[in-house]
Design a protein around this motif. Structure first.
Motif: not given
Ligand code: GCV
Length: 671
Positions: A176, A184, A226, A342, A402, A408-409, A542
């Motif tokens: 990412w 990200e 993104n 997603f 995936e 992240e969390y 997060h």
């Molecule tokens: C890449 C969550 C994350 C985002 C991420 C998104 C995704 O919402 O917080 O940072 O964006 O998942 O998997 O597309």
């Protein structure tokens, strides 16, 4: 005599200390430090006297180089590369069909597995040798890395008869990483991909490719889902081609994440409607341009109509129509599209339901070179959530799982959280869709439905930090992710032990301690953050606790807590599963307790199997979790002097920060 022994011990310790010093984690699990047990060193030297490659070619270079590097390091002497064996104890790389005549018919049969390898102790020209053989560049690399792992982890080198092939065809890493270097959800510094420096290459790319290949990764998407449209600009593609070169050497295919609106924002068209011939033409021309630069380009990874990203739904088209349009641009070149599932609508009463609602009706509508990539759970990489209901329900749609390696969390790169046990639970989950035993791992390995593209994708936790992943222990997740994609039957414990030996050496005390720290760590994190499957109690970063802002997820009120997703009284999400699982989740009695609050709204006084009320359980687990996090630090402190000081200190500092943050969680939830 005793004095002599004492002196000898001191010398050994000094030598070990020297070897241990100066390690900063850059070599990760490919350290190749000299074997320190003299008997074992002698044993390994006997079985690795020389390396033989009878048909050298560029294709086998990386594998040969790695074998020389690995054995020379581990055996503490240069191991020569020859064209024919001169003695017993040779390690022979057999790669050409003509060479295979040296093997028996049965042995030859076992080599014929794309991406697989065999390692045999056998006789060649009257000499006792070890043969590593494969039909493909990837297979040979994997065989070499496997052999080096045997040497480094203290396994026997005689009587070998190993034949392996990967369980999952696609074993992918997703970055990412934005083109400006910001990652990200990345917690290990900026992106390792230096688009500002490219097309100038970097040895770090090669070392990263080595790490990935060593655990069997065969594909990588290098930019954020993104996606910035600029990634498809011609000058950027030339840069991407240089990355592709670095990865190609190690059998890793390059993919790019693309923005669905590129024809407008980059190409100047007035629409990105997939039904528009000009749009289709734009993508075809772009695909042709890419393949001129990167002949083995893998394809596009796409996040569409999700969190504000453009997509086919903007034009009244379906995900399948959008994905197929891209797929058709890539198909003439052999490329594929990986389309993410997603999607959610924040205005929906239960966002967990959206992905299934949009994708299940499209089963069978995606082209053969399109795969749908589905996150492990329906929310978003929580420490605990049920398995996504789409698994097993797309009988006619290529499916990829995936996972999120980056935390992240799950505590970023500050908390020690070994995610492999949680991934094992996902892989072992029985969807029942084609009868008992339709586990997620069998589905995504293509063993249930005839998928052409399937496997796993993991969101990378790698950045520019010297040790790649920030927390030294976070490398265990990258390692474990690859090993599981190779073989989902491996246990979390055996992966942990392998990683511990390769990363920290074979001192049994160190190995035991590292494994003992890794294995319970995800459960510990769950305890001091969100027990009973409640999930998303964090704030917008997060990371920090902020349950007050997350009423949407926990539905806590004066009397009870939990999200009622049952058929009778709740959102009805449970009906998205096969009936066996619907029934199991629907009933409080049979719902796995660790997911109780994901599926049910219960009074605080509801009694769990332990006899405790829900509220007492939540209170107690937050205390236990903090105590157990302290236990991790204690274990680590006991290793002082046994692992090199720099890495020891860096891990200690993170464990201390973890404890402080765990206390913050406890105070916020219990306070
Ligand atoms: C890449 C969550 C994350 C985002 C991420 C998104 C995704 O919402 O917080 O940072 O964006 O998942 O998997 O597309």
């Amino acid at each position: 005599m005793r004095a002599l022994r004492a002196m000898f011990t001191t010398v050994l310790l000094v030598v070990a200390g020297l070897a241990a010093r100066g390690e900063d984690g850059y070599e990760a699990w490919l350290r190749y430090r000299p074997i320190d047990d003299p008997a074992r060193l002698e044993y390994c030297r006997t079985y690795c006297r020389e390396i033989v490659i009878s048909s050298p070619s560029r294709e086998w270079d990386a594998a040969t180089r790695e074998l020389v590097r690995g054995l020379s390091g581990l055996l503490d002497r240069r191991v020569a590369v020859l064209g024919a064996p001169t003695q017993s104890g040779a390690v022979i790389l057999l790669v050409k069909r003509s060479d295979l005549s040296l093997l028996s018919v049965d042995e030859r049969e076992r080599v014929r597995i794309a991406e697989g390898f065999i390692i045999l102790s056998t006789q060649v020209e009257g000499k006792s040798v070890t043969v590593i053989s494969a039909e493909t560049q990837r297979g040979l690399l994997y065989g070499v890395f496997h052999f080096l792992r045997l040497v480094a982890t203290g396994e026997p080198l005689e009587g070998l008869s190993i034949s392996q092939q990967p369980a999952m065809p696609l074993r992918m890493i997703n970055h990412w990483d934005n083109l400006n270097g910001v990652v990200e959800r990345g917690y290990a510094g900026r992106s390792i991909f230096r688009w500002d420096q490219l097309p100038i290459g970097d040895s770090r790319y090669t070392d990263y490719a080595r790490m990935l290949a060593s655990v069997g990764i065969n594909a990588i998407a290098v930019n954020n889902v993104n996606a910035a449209v600029e990634v498809l600009r011609s000058d950027m593609l030339e840069k991407a081609a240089v990355l592709a070169e670095h990865f190609r050497e190690y059998g890793i295919t390059l993919y790019l994440s693309v923005n669905f609106a590129s024809p407008m924002r980059l190409g100047g068209l007035s629409t990105a409607d997939p039904a528009d011939p000009a749009v289709q033409g734009w993508w075809k021309a772009k695909a042709a341009e890419i393949y001129r630069l990167i002949p083995d380009f893998g394809g596009f990874l796409v996040k569409a109509n999700s969190e504000g990203q453009p997509g086919p739904l903007d034009y009244g088209r379906t995900h399948a129509e959008g994905a197929n349009m891209l797929g058709r641009a890539l198909a003439p070149h052999g490329g594929s599209v990986i389309w993410r599932a997603f999607v959610y609508n924040p205005r929906m009463a239960d966002r967990a339901m959206e992905s299934y609602r949009e994708f299940a009706p499209l089963d069978g509508r995606f082209d053969a070179n399109v795969a749908v990539q589905i996150k492990n759970g329906p929310i978003d990489f929580q420490i605990r959530e049920p398995v996504h209901p789409l698994f097993g329900q797309l009988a006619r749609t290529n499916t990829v799982l995936e996972l999120q390696i980056t935390q992240e969390y799950t505590g970023r790169s500050t908390h020690l959280v070994y995610l492999v046990p949680t991934w094992k639970e996902v892989l072992d989950f029985d969807t029942y869709t084609a009868g008992r035993g339709t586990t997620v791992s069998r589905v995504i390995a293509g063993r249930v439905f005839p998928y052409r593209i399937c496997g796993m994708a993991g969101v990378s936790n790698v950045g520019q930090e010297r040790n790649w992943t920030g927390h030294h222990f976070a490398a265990a997740n990258l390692y474990g992710y690859g090993r599981l994609a190779w073989d989902p039957e491996l246990s979390a414990e055996s992966i942990a032990e392998e990683w511990a030996r390769l990363t920290w050496g074979n001192d049994p005390v160190v190995v035991r301690t590292v494994v003992d720290m890794l294995l319970p760590s995800a459960a510990i994190y769950e305890k001091y953050t969100s027990p009973l499957g409640v999930g998303v109690l964090c704030n917008g970063n997060h990371y920090d606790p902020r349950p007050a802002s997350r009423e949407y997820f926990h539905h806590a009120d004066g009397l009870g807590v939990g999200f009622d997703r049952t058929r009778r009284s709740g959102s009805g999400y449970t009906q998205q599963y096969h009936a066996v699982n619907t029934r199991r989740f629907d009933s409080r009695a049979t719902c796995p307790e660790e997911l109780l609050l994901f599926f049910h709204h219960v009074p605080y006084t509801y009694r769990l199997k332990s006899g405790k009320t829900v509220i007492q359980h939540i209170y107690d687990t937050h205390y236990e979790g903090v105590e157990e996090a302290r236990g991790l630090l204690e274990k680590w402190l006991a290793l002082e002097g046994r692992v090199n000081p720099q890495r020891h200190r860096e891990v200690r500092l993170r464990l201390e920060a973890q404890i402080a943050h765990a206390e913050k969680w406890r105070e916020e939830i219990n306070g």
